[in-house]
Design a protein around this motif. Structure first.
Motif, PDB file in Angstrom:
ATOM      1  N   GLY A 157      13.243 -48.168  69.649  1.00 49.40           N
ATOM      2  CA  GLY A 157      14.132 -49.267  70.008  1.00 49.40           C
ATOM      3  C   GLY A 157      15.070 -48.956  71.159  1.00 49.40           C
ATOM      4  O   GLY A 157      15.767 -49.833  71.660  1.00 49.40           O
ATOM      5  N   GLN A 158      15.086 -47.701  71.584  1.00 47.45           N
ATOM      6  CA  GLN A 158      15.939 -47.324  72.713  1.00 47.45           C
ATOM      7  C   GLN A 158      15.282 -47.766  74.026  1.00 47.45           C
ATOM      8  O   GLN A 158      14.058 -47.872  74.107  1.00 47.45           O
ATOM      9  N   PRO A 159      16.107 -48.015  75.062  1.00 47.13           N
ATOM     10  CA  PRO A 159      15.512 -48.337  76.364  1.00 47.13           C
ATOM     11  C   PRO A 159      14.620 -47.196  76.837  1.00 47.13           C
ATOM     12  O   PRO A 159      14.885 -46.033  76.536  1.00 47.13           O
ATOM     13  N   MET A 160      13.538 -47.545  77.548  1.00 47.31           N
ATOM     14  CA  MET A 160      12.714 -46.499  78.153  1.00 47.31           C
ATOM     15  C   MET A 160      13.581 -45.660  79.078  1.00 47.31           C
ATOM     16  O   MET A 160      14.606 -46.114  79.581  1.00 47.31           O
ATOM     17  N   GLN A 161      13.143 -44.429  79.286  1.00 44.47           N
ATOM     18  CA  GLN A 161      13.877 -43.498  80.141  1.00 44.47           C
ATOM     19  C   GLN A 161      14.161 -44.146  81.503  1.00 44.47           C
ATOM     20  O   GLN A 161      13.281 -44.769  82.085  1.00 44.47           O
ATOM     21  N   GLU A 162      15.391 -43.996  81.975  1.00 48.19           N
ATOM     22  CA  GLU A 162      15.745 -44.574  83.274  1.00 48.19           C
ATOM     23  C   GLU A 162      16.235 -43.500  84.229  1.00 48.19           C
ATOM     24  O   GLU A 162      16.840 -42.517  83.815  1.00 48.19           O
ATOM     25  N   GLN A 163      15.969 -43.725  85.500  1.00 49.29           N
ATOM     26  CA  GLN A 163      16.593 -42.937  86.562  1.00 49.29           C
ATOM     27  C   GLN A 163      17.292 -43.931  87.473  1.00 49.29           C
ATOM     28  O   GLN A 163      16.717 -44.966  87.818  1.00 49.29           O
ATOM     29  N   LEU A 164      18.512 -43.634  87.831  1.00 47.24           N
ATOM     30  CA  LEU A 164      19.275 -44.510  88.714  1.00 47.24           C
ATOM     31  C   LEU A 164      19.518 -43.751  90.010  1.00 47.24           C
ATOM     32  O   LEU A 164      20.041 -42.637  89.982  1.00 47.24           O
ATOM     33  N   LEU A 165      19.086 -44.340  91.129  1.00 46.37           N
ATOM     34  CA  LEU A 165      19.205 -43.640  92.413  1.00 46.37           C
ATOM     35  C   LEU A 165      19.963 -44.510  93.405  1.00 46.37           C
ATOM     36  O   LEU A 165      19.470 -45.565  93.812  1.00 46.37           O
ATOM     37  N   VAL A 166      21.144 -44.053  93.786  1.00 43.91           N
ATOM     38  CA  VAL A 166      21.871 -44.709  94.873  1.00 43.91           C
ATOM     39  C   VAL A 166      21.645 -43.876  96.130  1.00 43.91           C
ATOM     40  O   VAL A 166      22.152 -42.759  96.244  1.00 43.91           O
ATOM     41  N   PHE A 167      20.823 -44.422  97.038  1.00 48.88           N
ATOM     42  CA  PHE A 167      20.569 -43.733  98.310  1.00 48.88           C
ATOM     43  C   PHE A 167      21.713 -44.039  99.272  1.00 48.88           C
ATOM     44  O   PHE A 167      22.095 -45.201  99.428  1.00 48.88           O
ATOM     45  N   GLN A 168      22.238 -43.002  99.918  1.00 48.37           N
ATOM     46  CA  GLN A 168      23.310 -43.220 100.893  1.00 48.37           C
ATOM     47  C   GLN A 168      23.079 -42.348 102.123  1.00 48.37           C
ATOM     48  O   GLN A 168      22.408 -41.315 102.051  1.00 48.37           O
ATOM     49  N   GLN A 169      23.653 -42.781 103.218  1.00 50.11           N
ATOM     50  CA  GLN A 169      23.516 -42.027 104.466  1.00 50.11           C
ATOM     51  C   GLN A 169      24.907 -41.746 105.016  1.00 50.11           C
ATOM     52  O   GLN A 169      25.528 -42.593 105.646  1.00 50.11           O
ATOM     53  N   ILE A 170      25.389 -40.578 104.669  1.00 54.44           N
ATOM     54  CA  ILE A 170      26.773 -40.210 104.963  1.00 54.44           C
ATOM     55  C   ILE A 170      26.781 -39.435 106.275  1.00 54.44           C
ATOM     56  O   ILE A 170      26.389 -38.278 106.338  1.00 54.44           O
ATOM     57  N   GLN A 171      27.227 -40.151 107.308  1.00 54.87           N
ATOM     58  CA  GLN A 171      26.957 -39.691 108.671  1.00 54.87           C
ATOM     59  C   GLN A 171      28.189 -39.017 109.281  1.00 54.87           C
ATOM     60  O   GLN A 171      28.707 -39.440 110.308  1.00 54.87           O
ATOM     61  N   TYR A 172      28.610 -37.923 108.631  1.00 50.24           N
ATOM     62  CA  TYR A 172      29.798 -37.222 109.119  1.00 50.24           C
ATOM     63  C   TYR A 172      29.460 -36.392 110.354  1.00 50.24           C
ATOM     64  O   TYR A 172      28.303 -36.040 110.597  1.00 50.24           O
ATOM     65  N   ALA A 173      30.489 -36.083 111.109  1.00 51.93           N
ATOM     66  CA  ALA A 173      30.338 -35.213 112.277  1.00 51.93           C
ATOM     67  C   ALA A 173      31.522 -34.261 112.323  1.00 51.93           C
ATOM     68  O   ALA A 173      32.574 -34.532 111.753  1.00 51.93           O
ATOM     69  N   CYS A 174      31.332 -33.137 113.016  1.00 47.46           N
ATOM     70  CA  CYS A 174      32.448 -32.239 113.299  1.00 47.46           C
ATOM     71  C   CYS A 174      32.763 -32.361 114.789  1.00 47.46           C
ATOM     72  O   CYS A 174      31.876 -32.629 115.597  1.00 47.46           O
ATOM     73  N   PHE A 175      34.024 -32.187 115.125  1.00 53.79           N
ATOM     74  CA  PHE A 175      34.481 -32.503 116.477  1.00 53.79           C
ATOM     75  C   PHE A 175      35.058 -31.272 117.160  1.00 53.79           C
ATOM     76  O   PHE A 175      35.663 -30.410 116.511  1.00 53.79           O
ATOM     77  N   ASP A 176      34.870 -31.221 118.492  1.00 54.65           N
ATOM     78  CA  ASP A 176      35.512 -30.143 119.252  1.00 54.65           C
ATOM     79  C   ASP A 176      36.950 -30.550 119.583  1.00 54.65           C
ATOM     80  O   ASP A 176      37.402 -31.634 119.213  1.00 54.65           O
ATOM     81  N   THR A 177      37.653 -29.680 120.288  1.00 52.15           N
ATOM     82  CA  THR A 177      39.078 -29.941 120.519  1.00 52.15           C
ATOM     83  C   THR A 177      39.302 -31.146 121.428  1.00 52.15           C
ATOM     84  O   THR A 177      40.385 -31.721 121.443  1.00 52.15           O
ATOM     85  N   ASP A 178      38.258 -31.548 122.181  1.00 54.08           N
ATOM     86  CA  ASP A 178      38.379 -32.761 122.996  1.00 54.08           C
ATOM     87  C   ASP A 178      38.028 -34.017 122.211  1.00 54.08           C
ATOM     88  O   ASP A 178      37.978 -35.112 122.778  1.00 54.08           O
TER      89      ASP A 178
END
Ligand code: CU
Length: 645
Positions: free
Chosen positions: A189-210
Motif C-alpha cells: 500500500g506504500q507509494p512505489m519507490q520515488e526519486q526526486l531530481l531538481v536539475f539546476q545550473q549554478i553558473q558561478y564565476a571567480c573574478f580577478d582584481t579588475d
C-alpha cells in the motif's frame, strides 16, 4: 474543466506545506569535477527549516494535497542593492536583491498573496504567499522559484528553486479520472519507490582584481571558468549568462544541489523518477546507460578526464524508460523512450526499471544546437550515477512494467473501474483514466491567439521581444512584424474567463521555451518548416539535418512549458531563411476559475529578465473585475478573434 470530482472528504495533510524561508547570501561549496576540488561559493539562497546545510543551493521540497493551502513566508535579508537605484530600462537586468516567488505549474490564483510575480519583495521586507490548491487540482510534479523581473535568471541560477509535489488519493471512478498516485503503489500500500531530481545550473564565476571572470584560454578560446584556491565563486551580473557562457564556464548541472550525485536502485523495481529542469542555460536529454563492466570509480581532476571517462565508460545501450507525466500532468499513455529532453521549466515523471545489476550513468545525451538553449552541439555529459543492486531479473522492460502496473491495478483500483484500467494498461500502457484534463475539442474553441518570439540584434542593445501576430515564413512582411519588449504598465492580451483558445506559437530567431502561468495547455500539433507534424508518436524531426528527439510523442500532451523551435541561429539568416527554419506550434487552453493579471514568457530566464515576457489578463466576459481591456497597450487592441457557434 477538470476531470476530477471534488474530494469527498478533506484529505489529510500530506507533507511539508508551511515554509518559512529567509533569502540571504550563503557561503558554502560546490564540487567541481574539472579540478577535483570543492569550489568555495557565496550565492543568494534560501535558509530555514528544510534547507540542507550541506547542499543549500536548492529550495526545500514542498508537499501538499489538492484542497490544501501551501504557505510560504518569505523574508528578504539581502543587503540594499545598487543595481536597483535609478535604473532606467525595465528590461535591463536590475534589482538583483529584490525577490518574489512563482509556483510553476500550479493551478491557483495569480493575484494578491497567491501566485503573484508582479510584486517585488525588497531587501528588509517580508511577504507571505498562500497557494490555495483547488479540490480539483491535479496531483503531480511542480516546482517553485524566484521570479522578480530583472533578477529571475540571476537568482534561479544561484539555486533559488525547489520541487513542489502535489500528492493525490482520488482513485478513478466510472465518471471521473483519478490520480496516478493511486495506481503507483506497492503490495503493502506504500507509494512505489520515488526519486526526486531538481536539475539546476549554478553558473558561478571567480573574478580577478579588475572584476573580470577568471578563465582558462586554449587557442584563443575560453574553455573554462576557473577558481583558484582561496577564491570565492559568485554570480554578480548578467554577463555570466548568454548563449556561449554555460559551455565556456565548464560548470556541471547539479541535482538536488549536488554535482554528479549517486542514486541507489534495485533490479526489477518500478521507480517513479520525478525530474524537474530548474536550470537556466542548458537543455537536458536524460538517458540511463549501463556503465562498462570493470570501469574504474569515477574521479576526474580535469574537464578532459571527465569527458574521457564518459566516452570510455558511459556508452552502453540506453535502457528504455516510460514517461507518465509531462509538466506534472499525467499523459494518456506511458510512452517508452530512451532519452527525454527537458528544456528549462520542464518536468517529466518517468517510470524507470533497471534490467540488470551494476552501475549506470545518468547522462545528458548529445543534442543538436538548434534543439538546445546553448545553441551549440552538446557533448555527452555525466549527470549522476545509479548503483543497482540485484533483484528479480528483467528481460523485457516493456512487458515487465506492464505486468507490474497490471498487478498494481488489480490491488488498488476500485472494482467498478478495475477491468477498464487493466485493459488500458494491456493496450500499450494507456493511462486514460488518470489524465487530469479532457481533450480540448474543436467546437469548444471561442477564439485564437498568436505569439512570436524574437531577438532584435540591430541596435546597441539586444531587444528580447514577444509579438501578438504570426508571420508567414514564406512571405515575410516586415510591416506587420512588430514584436515588443515587456512593458509593466500595460497588458498585452485581455482574455475572457471561460474562454477556450487556440494559440499559434512561432519563433523568428533561435528556440525559446514558452511558459504561461496558471492554466496549462494541450499540444495540438508541431509543424516543422515543411509542414510535417513532428509531435506525432514515432515522427522524426530532422530539421537542420540532425535528429532532434524532443517533439515526437508530445501530440495531445498537456504542458505548461514548450520549446518553440527556430533553426535560425545566425542573425544574418533573418529573415531570408525563415521559410526553411520556422516551426509552427498549435496549442489549446481553457481560461478557467481564476481572473487577474499575470505573465507568459520565455523560460530562458535571462531572456525573460530582458523583456521576453508579456502581461496577460483574464477578466469576466462582461469586463468586470480585472479591467484588463482598459490596460491594453494602446496600439495592441484586442487580439482575440471570437468565433460564434
Ligand atoms: Cu528566450
Amino acid at each position: 474543466m477538470s476531470r476530477f470530482r471534488k474530494a469527498q472528504a478533506p484529505v489529510a495533510s500530506s507533507g511539508r506545506r508551511q515554509l518559512d524561508l529567509t533569502v540571504k547570501f550563503i557561503e558554502n561549496g560546490i564540487y567541481n569535477p574539472a579540478s577535483g576540488r570543492v569550489d568555495k561559493v557565496r550565492l543568494r539562497g534560501y535558509t530555514g527549516a528544510g534547507v540542507d546545510p550541506k547542499a543549500p543551493y536548492v529550495a526545500p521540497v514542498i508537499e501538499a494535497a489538492p484542497g490544501e493551502r501551501i504557505t510560504v513566508a518569505l523574508h528578504n535579508d539581502l543587503p540594499e542593492d545598487a543595481s536597483c537605484a535609478g535604473h532606467g530600462d525595465m528590461n535591463q537586468p536590475h534589482c538583483f536583491n529584490g525577490t518574489n516567488l512563482h509556483s510553476h505549474g500550479l493551478w491557483v490564483s495569480p493575484t494578491g498573496n497567491s501566485d503573484n510575480v508582479l510584486i517585488s519583495i525588497n531587501p528588509g521586507k517580508s511577504f507571505t504567499y498562500f497557494y490555495d490548491l483547488p479540490d480539483e487540482h491535479p496531483a503531480g510534479t511542480f516546482w517553485y522559484h524566484s521570479h522578480r523581473h530583472g533578477s529571475t535568471a540571476l537568482q534561479v541560477s544561484s539555486g533559488m528553486a525547489g520541487a513542489l509535489v502535489v500528492r493525490g488519493n482520488r482513485p478513478p471512478t466510472q465518471t471521473a479520472n483519478g490520480d496516478l498516485d493511486t495506481l503507483l503503489k506497492e503490495a503493502d500500500g506504500q507509494p512505489m519507490q520515488e526519486q526526486l531530481l531538481v536539475f539546476q545550473q549554478i553558473q558561478y564565476a571567480c573574478f580577478d582584481t579588475d572584476g573580470k571572470i577568471k578563465t582558462r584560454v586554449v587557442d584563443g578560446k575560453v574553455v573554462a571558468w576557473i577558481c583558484d584556491p582561496g577564491d570565492t565563486g559568485e554570480i554578480r551580473n548578467y554577463d555570466q549568462f548568454g548563449p556561449p557562457t554555460w559551455g565556456q564556464s565548464g560548470r556541471y548541472t547539479t541535482i538536488n544541489g549536488l554535482v554528479q550525485p549517486r542514486f541507489e536502485s534495485k533490479v526489477g523495481q518500478v521507480e517513479r523518477w520525478r525530474m524537474i529542469h530548474g536550470g537556466v542555460r542548458e537543455t537536458l536529454t536524460v538517458a540511463f546507460r549501463p556503465r562498462r563492466t570493470g570501469a574504474p570509480v569515477y574521479k576526474a581532476t580535469t574537464a578532459e578526464a571527465a569527458a574521457d571517462y564518459i566516452r570510455q565508460n558511459c556508452v552502453g545501450e540506453p535502457i528504455p524508460y516510460h514517461l507518465v507525466a509531462a509538466d506534472g500532468l499525467t499523459t494518456a499513455t506511458a510512452r517508452s523512450t530512451v532519452n527525454a529532453t527537458l528544456q528549462p521549466g520542464y518536468r517529466f515523471d518517468a517510470l524507470v526499471m533497471f534490467p540488470t545489476a551494476g552501475d549506470y550513468c545518468v547522462v545528458n545525451e548529445p543534442l543538436p544546437g538548434t534543439a538546445s538553449v546553448t545553441r551549440a552541439d552538446q557533448e555527452r555529459q555525466l549527470l549522476a550515477t545509479v548503483s543497482v543492486a540485484a533483484g528479480s531479473p528483467v528481460s523485457n522492460i516493456d512487458s515487465a512494467l506492464t505486468d507490474a502496473l497490471v498487478a498494481a491495478a488489480e490491488r488498488t483500483m476500485p472494482t467498478d473501474v478495475r477491468a477498464a484500467v487493466v485493459a488500458d494498461l494491456k493496450d500499450g500502457l494507456k493511462l486514460t483514466r488518470f489524465v487530469p484534463h479532457p481533450d480540448v475539442s474543436d467546437d469548444e474553441i471561442t477564439g485564437t491567439q498568436e505569439l512570436v518570439f524574437f531577438i532584435d540584434l540591430n541596435g546597441d542593445v539586444a531587444k528580447f521581444e514577444v509579438g501578438n501576430k504570426s508571420f508567414d515564413p514564406k512571405n515575410f512582411d516586415p510591416t506587420t512584424f512588430k514584436p515588443r519588449s515587456y512593458d509593466p504598465n500595460y497588458v498585452d492580451r485581455a482574455l475572457p474567463l471561460g474562454g477556450v483558445e487556440e494559440w499559434t506559437l512561432q519563433s523568428a530567431f533561435v528556440g525559446h521555451p514558452f511558459h504561461i502561468h496558471v492554466n496549462p495547455f494541450q499540444i495540438v500539433e508541431i509543424l516543422d518548416p515543411n509542414g510535417i507534424d513532428v509531435s506525432a508518436p514515432g515522427a522524426v524531426d530532422k530539421g537542420g539535418g540532425i535528429i532532434d528527439p524532443q517533439y515526437p510523442g508530445l501530440k495531445g500532451v498537456w504542458k505548461d512549458t514548450l520549446w518553440v523551435k527556430s533553426l535560425i541561429t545566425n542573425p544574418a539568416d533573418f529573415p531570408a531563411k525563415l521559410a526553411s527554419s520556422t516551426y509552427k506550434i498549435k496549442i489549446r487552453t481553457r481560461y478557467e476559475r481564476f481572473i487577474g493579471q499575470y505573465v507568459l514568457h520565455c523560460h530562458i530566464l535571462d531572456h525573460e529578465d530582458q523583456g521576453m515576457m508579456q502581461n496577460i489578463c483574464i477578466e469576466l466576459p462582461d469586463g468586470g473585475g480585472a479591467n484588463c481591456v482598459r490596460l491594453l497597450r494602446p496600439a495592441d487592441g484586442q487580439q482575440s478573434t471570437a468565433t460564434h457557434h
